[in-house]
Scaffold this motif. Structure first.
Motif, PDB file in Angstrom:
ATOM      1  N   LEU A  45       0.743  -1.344  -0.095  1.00  0.00           N
ATOM      2  CA  LEU A  45      -0.024   0.059   0.090  1.00  0.00           C
ATOM      3  C   LEU A  45       0.825   1.160   0.027  1.00  0.00           C
ATOM      4  O   LEU A  45       0.579   2.336  -0.502  1.00  0.00           O
ATOM      5  CB  LEU A  45      -0.805  -0.029   1.107  1.00  0.00           C
ATOM      6  CG  LEU A  45      -2.080  -1.074   1.060  1.00  0.00           C
ATOM      7  CD1 LEU A  45      -2.713  -1.158   2.392  1.00  0.00           C
ATOM      8  CD2 LEU A  45      -3.209  -0.542   0.158  1.00  0.00           C
ATOM      9  N   LEU A  49       0.378   3.256  -3.231  1.00  0.00           N
ATOM     10  CA  LEU A  49      -0.648   4.451  -3.058  1.00  0.00           C
ATOM     11  C   LEU A  49       0.193   5.573  -2.008  1.00  0.00           C
ATOM     12  O   LEU A  49       0.918   6.344  -2.410  1.00  0.00           O
ATOM     13  CB  LEU A  49      -1.684   3.806  -2.469  1.00  0.00           C
ATOM     14  CG  LEU A  49      -2.687   2.816  -3.172  1.00  0.00           C
ATOM     15  CD1 LEU A  49      -3.686   2.343  -2.547  1.00  0.00           C
ATOM     16  CD2 LEU A  49      -3.000   3.684  -4.397  1.00  0.00           C
ATOM     17  N   LYS A  52      -1.268   7.252   3.656  1.00  0.00           N
ATOM     18  CA  LYS A  52      -2.583   7.193   4.329  1.00  0.00           C
ATOM     19  C   LYS A  52      -3.920   6.090   4.193  1.00  0.00           C
ATOM     20  O   LYS A  52      -4.439   6.080   4.641  1.00  0.00           O
ATOM     21  CB  LYS A  52      -3.173   8.554   3.809  1.00  0.00           C
ATOM     22  CG  LYS A  52      -3.574   8.564   2.382  1.00  0.00           C
ATOM     23  CD  LYS A  52      -4.091   9.868   1.958  1.00  0.00           C
ATOM     24  CE  LYS A  52      -4.203   9.970   0.419  1.00  0.00           C
ATOM     25  NZ  LYS A  52      -4.648  11.136  -0.095  1.00  0.00           N
ATOM     26  N   TYR A  53      -3.338   5.234   3.331  1.00  0.00           N
ATOM     27  CA  TYR A  53      -4.033   3.848   2.924  1.00  0.00           C
ATOM     28  C   TYR A  53      -3.665   2.502   3.818  1.00  0.00           C
ATOM     29  O   TYR A  53      -4.084   1.845   3.420  1.00  0.00           O
ATOM     30  CB  TYR A  53      -3.987   3.663   1.577  1.00  0.00           C
ATOM     31  CG  TYR A  53      -4.706   4.556   0.448  1.00  0.00           C
ATOM     32  CD1 TYR A  53      -5.933   4.794   0.415  1.00  0.00           C
ATOM     33  CD2 TYR A  53      -3.923   5.601  -0.125  1.00  0.00           C
ATOM     34  CE1 TYR A  53      -6.545   5.773  -0.407  1.00  0.00           C
ATOM     35  CE2 TYR A  53      -4.529   6.607  -0.824  1.00  0.00           C
ATOM     36  CZ  TYR A  53      -5.802   6.728  -0.926  1.00  0.00           C
ATOM     37  OH  TYR A  53      -6.517   7.649  -1.625  1.00  0.00           O
ATOM     38  N   ASP A  55      -4.461   1.633   6.592  1.00  0.00           N
ATOM     39  CA  ASP A  55      -5.619   1.021   7.268  1.00  0.00           C
ATOM     40  C   ASP A  55      -6.354  -0.030   6.409  1.00  0.00           C
ATOM     41  O   ASP A  55      -7.118  -0.805   6.895  1.00  0.00           O
ATOM     42  CB  ASP A  55      -6.549   2.213   7.831  1.00  0.00           C
ATOM     43  CG  ASP A  55      -5.893   3.015   8.830  1.00  0.00           C
ATOM     44  OD1 ASP A  55      -5.201   2.699   9.475  1.00  0.00           O
ATOM     45  OD2 ASP A  55      -6.527   4.135   9.147  1.00  0.00           O
ATOM     46  N   SER A  56      -5.987   0.101   5.108  1.00  0.00           N
ATOM     47  CA  SER A  56      -6.774  -0.896   4.339  1.00  0.00           C
ATOM     48  C   SER A  56      -5.853  -1.985   4.221  1.00  0.00           C
ATOM     49  O   SER A  56      -6.116  -2.914   3.113  1.00  0.00           O
ATOM     50  CB  SER A  56      -6.786  -0.277   2.739  1.00  0.00           C
ATOM     51  OG  SER A  56      -7.611   1.032   3.115  1.00  0.00           O
TER      52      SER A  56
END
Length: 168
Positions: A45, A49, A52-53, A55-56
């Motif tokens: 991630l 990305l 900030k991602y 958490d996914s």
């Protein structure tokens, strides 16, 4: 084209061997890719990305496992189309899509992005079972259980080792 040619010429035994090889090959590649995504979701991630991602990470892991079934569904769909059964392939996609929408309506409000990932995973597994059933009626295949089991065991063992090394 190879599958269509074998089907047209009635080379059932060769077609069965070819399809079973494709199943093992796709499973091997996708299990390896899924193991990497399951073992290193935060790095994947962050790399593709941004932080900030992060958490996914768990939904990415769920979808990574689902990627194996999705890939098999694509393979089975292509084979069904190649042997002249596009209606079965299309019907399966419609059923799986309807299930996915219904599951999303139920799971997303309660579980958010994780619910959406779980819905997709369940949809891919249902699609796999339906596609495999349709394909089994047309081509005498048996799931290469031994080969898939070995691949799955080694993939899971690799993920477990990576997990414990990351924890240490």
């Amino acid at each position: 084209p190879v599958v269509s040619e074998m089907w047209t010429k009635g080379k059932q035994k060769e077609l069965t061997t070819h399809v079973e090889f494709m199943i093992k090959s796709v499973f091997l590649f996708m299990a390896f890719a899924a193991a990497i995504f399951i073992a290193f979701p935060e790095i994947i991630l962050d790399l593709f990305l941004s932080r900030k991602y992060i958490d996914s990470a768990f939904p990415l892991q769920v979808l990574s496992f689902g990627m194996i079934f999705f890939s098999m569904n694509v393979l089975f769909s292509v084979i069904l189309n190649a042997i002249g059964q596009p209606k079965k392939s299309t019907l399966t996609v419609i059923v799986v899509s309807a299930f996915n929408v219904a599951a999303n309506i139920i799971l997303v409000p309660a579980f958010g992005i994780t619910g959406a990932a779980a819905s997709a995973l369940f949809s891919y597994v249902i699609g796999f079972l339906i596609f495999y059933s349709h394909l089994g009626k047309e081509i005498k295949i048996s799931a290469p259980v031994r080969g898939i089991s070995i691949i799955l065991f080694n993939s899971l063992a690799s993920v477990a080792i990576i997990y414990f090394v990351k924890q240490a």
